[in-house]
Design an enzyme around this catalytic site. Structure first.
Site, mmCIF file in Angstrom:
data_model
loop_
_atom_site.group_PDB
_atom_site.id
_atom_site.type_symbol
_atom_site.label_atom_id
_atom_site.label_comp_id
_atom_site.label_asym_id
_atom_site.label_seq_id
_atom_site.Cartn_x
_atom_site.Cartn_y
_atom_site.Cartn_z
ATOM 1 N N HIS A 167 6.241 4.971 -6.917
ATOM 2 C CA HIS A 167 5.643 4.556 -8.182
ATOM 3 C C HIS A 167 5.095 5.770 -8.932
ATOM 4 C CE1 HIS A 167 5.384 0.912 -5.637
ATOM 5 N NE2 HIS A 167 5.790 0.322 -6.757
ATOM 6 N N ASP A 210 -0.314 10.194 -0.248
ATOM 7 C CA ASP A 210 1.017 9.777 -0.723
ATOM 8 C C ASP A 210 1.158 10.048 -2.212
ATOM 9 O OD1 ASP A 210 1.284 8.766 1.816
ATOM 10 O OD2 ASP A 210 1.155 6.668 1.218
ATOM 11 N N HIS A 256 -0.989 2.528 -1.156
ATOM 12 C CA HIS A 256 -0.616 3.883 -0.757
ATOM 13 C C HIS A 256 -1.870 4.647 -0.358
ATOM 14 C CE1 HIS A 256 3.613 4.089 -1.880
ATOM 15 N NE2 HIS A 256 3.320 3.379 -2.942
#
Length: 178
Positions: A55, A102, A98
């Site tokens: 994302h 990350d 996350h």
């Protein structure tokens, strides 16, 4: 570098440690996650333990594409792209899907790849007479940047399909007149 650690995964994921009996079982699980694109919509349930956030990669690439390929006079658009990127990163972290590392790693890797690609595209050595070496070491890069004339890649802005839209508009006006 200071990074906060958010509790991942969320309680709704019902995570437990997988006990694989064989390497084949582990590889099959990797194929299953890959084919399902890691999405729960496709029946893949993971605990959010990814090395970097896809994302964040998408948000950051969109931000860099907007700021790099639009005219510099579009300052408000550039500012909005950066604000949206930062807000998006915040909401990714706030969703607890996350780890913070990350997201940080995704931003760093994406920005470096974007920077390195543009550095390669503008390197005079790669546009020299020794194109065989460039094709050998950077085949995808050579394919994408094949038709560039000159020493550096021109940074030109144009609206996609604008010529097509104009031609269709002219054709429809001609039909209306007749």
């Amino acid at each position: 570098m200071v990074v906060t650690s958010l509790s991942v995964p969320g309680a709704h994921l019902q995570c437990k440690a997988d006990q694989f009996q064989s390497v084949e079982e582990m590889l099959w699980r990797a194929v299953e996650i890959t084919c399902g694109l890691g999405m729960s919509l496709t029946g893949v349930h993971t605990c959010g333990d990814y090395m970097f956030s896809g994302h964040t990669v998408v948000l950051t690439m969109l931000n860099f594409a907007i700021t790099e390929y639009t005219p510099s006079r579009f300052r408000l658009l550039h500012l909005a792209a950066w604000v949206m990127n930062l807000f998006g990163i915040f909401f990714i972290l706030a969703s607890h899907e996350h780890y913070s590392i990350d997201v940080v790693i995704a931003f760093i890797i994406t920005s470096r790849i974007f920077l390195y690609y543009h550095a390669l595209a503008n390197a005079r050595a790669l546009h020299s007479s020794d194109r065989l070496r460039t094709r050998e070491w950077f085949p995808l890069f050579s394919f994408v940047e094949e038709g560039i004339c000159g020493d550096i890649v021109p940074n030109e802005y144009e609206v996609p399909f604008l010529d097509y839209i104009r031609s269709r508009s002219r054709a429809s006006k001609r039909r209306i007149k007749h």
